[in-house]
Write an enzyme that holds these catalytic residues in place. Structure first.
Site, PDB file in Angstrom:
ATOM      1  N   SER A  40       1.501   1.935   6.269  1.00 12.85           N
ATOM      2  CA  SER A  40      -0.018   2.274   5.975  1.00 12.85           C
ATOM      3  C   SER A  40       1.061   3.897   7.386  1.00 12.85           C
ATOM      4  CB  SER A  40      -0.458   1.324   6.758  1.00 12.85           C
ATOM      5  OG  SER A  40      -1.767   2.374   6.878  1.00 12.85           O
ATOM      6  N   ASP A  76      -5.783  -2.416  -3.655  1.00 15.94           N
ATOM      7  CA  ASP A  76      -5.313  -1.490  -2.821  1.00 15.94           C
ATOM      8  C   ASP A  76      -5.730  -0.354  -3.379  1.00 15.94           C
ATOM      9  OD1 ASP A  76      -5.232   0.382  -0.995  1.00 15.94           O
ATOM     10  OD2 ASP A  76      -3.236  -0.173  -0.022  1.00 15.94           O
ATOM     11  N   HIS A  91      -4.550  -3.657   0.997  1.00 17.13           N
ATOM     12  CA  HIS A  91      -3.382  -2.546   1.648  1.00 17.13           C
ATOM     13  C   HIS A  91      -2.732  -3.590   2.892  1.00 17.13           C
ATOM     14  CE1 HIS A  91      -2.936   1.222   3.745  1.00 17.13           C
ATOM     15  NE2 HIS A  91      -3.068   0.679   5.176  1.00 17.13           N
TER      16      HIS A  91
END
Length: 141
Positions: free
Chosen positions: A41, A92, A119
């Site tokens: 991320s 995601d 995610h």
């Protein structure tokens, strides 16, 4: 990472060059030679520019739906020679698939999509995530 979580913002990482220098310094201080960089991320803001500038210092790269992948061109990604495992969860649908569209330009990459994971696929399916990651690491030896 500076400026994320509970850490205060730092002027030294306000630029792409600063983030590359920061990550380079961390790896040097830890005495890591040719590590595998795992980048989930928000860490993509540090890891992706490092990969593009200093990818030769890495034995491998594992982006997990990283932020910032669309900030670079296909040509920039084509120049990278670092073995890469692109990972994301199939739930995601925004960042994972967006990152894949950009990162698929990395030569010799592999893709692993974790089923029923969002995610933070490494939290949703930790056993599956670790099996895939360890399989990739064993290929690098």
């Amino acid at each position: 990472m500076p400026g994320y979580g509970n850490s205060p913002p730092a002027e030294t990482v306000a630029t792409v060059q600063g983030r590359v220098a920061f990550l380079d310094h961390v790896l040097q201080e830890l005495g890591l030679r040719r590590p595998v960089l795992v980048s989930p991320s928000m860490s993509g803001r540090f890891a992706l520019p490092f990969l593009l500038v200093r990818g030769d210092r890495l034995a491998g790269f594992v982006p997990i739906a990283p932020v910032g992948s669309k900030d670079y061109t296909a040509e920039q990604y084509h120049r990278v020679q670092t073995p890469t495992l692109i990972l994301y969860g199939d739930r995601d649908t925004r960042l994972g698939s967006q990152a894949l569209r950009s990162l698929q330009h990395l030569p010799g990459h592999q893709v692993a999509v974790l089923p029923d994971a969002g995610h933070a696929c490494y939290l949703d399916k930790p056993d599956y995530f670790h099996r895939v990651l360890l399989g990739f690491l064993h290929q690098l030896k």
